[in-house]
Design an enzyme around this catalytic site. Structure first.
Site, short mmCIF file in Angstrom:
data_model
loop_
_atom_site.label_atom_id
_atom_site.label_comp_id
_atom_site.label_asym_id
_atom_site.label_seq_id
_atom_site.Cartn_x
_atom_site.Cartn_y
_atom_site.Cartn_z
N CYS A 1 0.82 -1.23 0.00
CA CYS A 1 0.00 0.00 0.00
C CYS A 1 0.84 1.27 0.00
O CYS A 1 0.34 2.35 -0.31
CB CYS A 1 -0.93 0.00 1.21
SG CYS A 1 -1.98 -1.44 1.24
N HIS B 1 -3.52 7.14 2.59
CA HIS B 1 -3.91 5.84 2.05
C HIS B 1 -5.28 5.48 2.63
O HIS B 1 -5.53 5.67 3.82
CB HIS B 1 -2.86 4.80 2.44
CG HIS B 1 -3.29 3.40 2.17
ND1 HIS B 1 -3.79 3.01 0.94
CD2 HIS B 1 -3.30 2.29 2.95
CE1 HIS B 1 -4.10 1.73 0.99
NE2 HIS B 1 -3.81 1.27 2.19
N ASN C 1 -10.13 -0.26 -0.11
CA ASN C 1 -8.66 -0.16 -0.10
C ASN C 1 -8.12 -0.66 -1.44
O ASN C 1 -8.20 -1.84 -1.75
CB ASN C 1 -8.14 -1.02 1.06
CG ASN C 1 -6.63 -0.99 1.20
OD1 ASN C 1 -5.93 -0.51 0.31
ND2 ASN C 1 -6.14 -1.50 2.31
O1 UT7 Z 1 -3.75 -1.27 3.58
C1 UT7 Z 1 -2.85 -1.70 4.53
C2 UT7 Z 1 -3.25 -1.26 5.84
N1 UT7 Z 1 -4.44 -1.96 6.25
C3 UT7 Z 1 -4.91 -1.72 7.43
O2 UT7 Z 1 -4.32 -0.90 8.09
C4 UT7 Z 1 -6.09 -2.47 7.96
C5 UT7 Z 1 -6.07 -2.37 9.46
N2 UT7 Z 1 -7.13 -3.08 10.16
C6 UT7 Z 1 -8.44 -2.76 10.07
O3 UT7 Z 1 -8.82 -1.90 9.31
C7 UT7 Z 1 -9.39 -3.45 11.01
O4 UT7 Z 1 -8.67 -4.21 11.95
C8 UT7 Z 1 -10.42 -4.38 10.29
C9 UT7 Z 1 -11.44 -3.55 9.55
C10 UT7 Z 1 -9.72 -5.30 9.34
C11 UT7 Z 1 -11.17 -5.21 11.33
O5 UT7 Z 1 -11.80 -4.38 12.27
P1 UT7 Z 1 -11.66 -4.67 13.85
O6 UT7 Z 1 -12.47 -3.68 14.54
O7 UT7 Z 1 -10.19 -4.73 14.16
O8 UT7 Z 1 -12.36 -6.06 13.98
P2 UT7 Z 1 -11.77 -7.47 14.46
O9 UT7 Z 1 -10.85 -8.04 13.44
O10 UT7 Z 1 -11.25 -7.34 15.86
O11 UT7 Z 1 -13.06 -8.32 14.51
C12 UT7 Z 1 -14.13 -8.03 15.43
C13 UT7 Z 1 -15.24 -9.04 15.22
C14 UT7 Z 1 -14.75 -10.48 15.27
O12 UT7 Z 1 -15.76 -11.27 15.89
P3 UT7 Z 1 -15.62 -11.69 17.42
O13 UT7 Z 1 -14.35 -12.49 17.50
O14 UT7 Z 1 -15.54 -10.41 18.19
O15 UT7 Z 1 -16.85 -12.49 17.65
C15 UT7 Z 1 -14.67 -10.86 13.81
O16 UT7 Z 1 -14.83 -12.24 13.60
O17 UT7 Z 1 -15.83 -8.85 13.93
C16 UT7 Z 1 -15.82 -10.08 13.22
N3 UT7 Z 1 -15.68 -9.80 11.81
C17 UT7 Z 1 -16.73 -9.54 11.02
N4 UT7 Z 1 -18.03 -9.49 11.26
C18 UT7 Z 1 -18.85 -9.18 10.23
C19 UT7 Z 1 -14.53 -9.70 11.07
N5 UT7 Z 1 -14.83 -9.40 9.80
C20 UT7 Z 1 -16.20 -9.30 9.75
C21 UT7 Z 1 -17.08 -8.97 8.71
N6 UT7 Z 1 -18.40 -8.93 9.00
N7 UT7 Z 1 -16.68 -8.69 7.46
#
Ligand code: UT7
Length: 309
Positions: A111, A236, A266
């Site tokens: 990225c 980004h 993204n």
């Molecule tokens: O381009 C390079 C740079 N990229 C980045 O910097 C990305 C950085 N990370 C992020 O943007 C975020 O971490 C994400 C958007 C990827 C994820 O958001 P989060 O708030 O960190 O969520 P999480 O991964 O901690 O997941 C929270 C919950 C989980 O469920 P439990 O374990 O709490 O029951 C996941 O399984 O959300 C669940 N989950 C979803 N639920 C519905 C993960 N993906 C999804 C989804 N729909 N698509």
């Protein structure tokens, strides 16, 4: 010797994949995607190769720059989704442009790729080695997304952005630029053995905010300016919450931050040139403005470039 930005161009595939479409594909919801990422829809390339998208963006950038393809001395193209393992997508783009007597190569910095490419291109110009450079960021991420993995498939989209820059006797448009990498964190965001994107989202989120905050402050200081001098931040587009946290940490109001993540998700190396072009087209950037570009991605790689457009 200064570097001038002469023109920009973009290409976005016509096909749109909405959050509602994704609800039918994996266990997710528009509400989750919107609140956690800010993304509403993304574009998906069907027929278009990365080279095709890069070509369209480049032709628009050349037209806006009023430069003919034959007058380009160097093509630097950033991508993590090249059409072939080799030759480079930059060489394929050169062939599509139908030009010779130049050199072309790809940059792999995920990225941060476009900022790495621009940094290198600026150095080539300032070293007096070339006059006109086509800098491109292009991604066909839909090909390496695991469409069964809800934690990543909702995030990414396809597209391309290009910029024509040239040497100039005037003051440089690039005021300061600084790039970093730390391969120790390679396994936070990478392609697995099958080539699919794998990501530790939570860890990446924190590292993204921290590293971009630090490098942004560094380039602002390098230019002898303060955060209050920044007219627009073009970050980004990975997550609206990352963008908002970064703005808060830098003490820059949200009105001075550009985002189009809602429409494209993204697009990795294409995200900054697409956002920059749209900010220009919307009149959010005017000649004389101080514009801060920053990115962070797989590698890990990160960087920032401060422009006086
Ligand atoms: O381009 C390079 C740079 N990229 C980045 O910097 C990305 C950085 N990370 C992020 O943007 C975020 O971490 C994400 C958007 C990827 C994820 O958001 P989060 O708030 O960190 O969520 P999480 O991964 O901690 O997941 C929270 C919950 C989980 O469920 P439990 O374990 O709490 O029951 C996941 O399984 O959300 C669940 N989950 C979803 N639920 C519905 C993960 N993906 C999804 C989804 N729909 N698509």
């Amino acid at each position: 010797m200064g570097t001038k930005i002469l023109g920009t161009g973009i290409y976005l595939p016509e096909k749109t994949l909405t959050n509602a479409d994704l609800e039918a594909m994996v266990d997710t919801s528009d509400e989750w995607i919107t609140t956690r990422t800010g993304i509403k829809e993304r574009r998906i390339a069907k027929e278009e190769s990365a080279t095709d998208m890069a070509l369209e963006a480049s032709l628009q950038a050349l037209r806006n720059a009023q430069v003919e393809a034959k007058d380009i001395d160097l093509v630097v193209l950033a991508t993590l989704t090249p059409d072939k393992r080799f030759p480079s997508t930059a060489c394929l783009l050169q062939a599509s442009l139908g030009v010779k007597n130049l050199f072309s190569f790809d940059i792999s910095a995920a990225c941060s790729g476009f900022l790495y490419a621009l940094d290198l291109a600026d150095a080539y110009i300032k070293a007096g080695k070339v006059e006109r450079i086509l800098v491109v960021g292009v991604e066909k991420l839909s090909e390496i997304v695991d469409w069964e993995d809800r934690s990543t498939c909702v995030l990414f989209g396809d597209g391309a952005g290009a910029m024509v820059i040239s040497s100039s006797q005037d003051e440089s448009d690039v005021l300061a630029s600084k790039m970093y990498s730390d391969g120790e964190f390679w396994n936070i965001l990478y392609a697995d053995k099958c080539g699919y994107i794998r990501m530790k989202g939570k860890e990446l989120f924190k590292l993204a905010v921290r590293s971009m905050e630090s490098v942004c402050k560094e380039v602002i200081q390098m230019a002898g300016l303060g955060t209050e001098d920044v007219d627009l931040v073009v970050p980004h587009q990975a997550n609206i919450r990352i963008i908002n946290s970064l703005a808060d940490k830098l003490g820059i109001p949200k009105e001075k931050v550009f985002s189009n993540i809602e429409r494209y998700g993204n697009t990795s190396a294409a995200s900054i040139p697409i956002a920059f072009h749209e900010a220009l087209s919307a009149g959010r950037i005017k000649r004389g403005d101080t514009v801060l570009l920053t990115a962070m991605g797989g590698g890990l790689t990160w960087g920032a470039t401060l422009l006086r457009y």
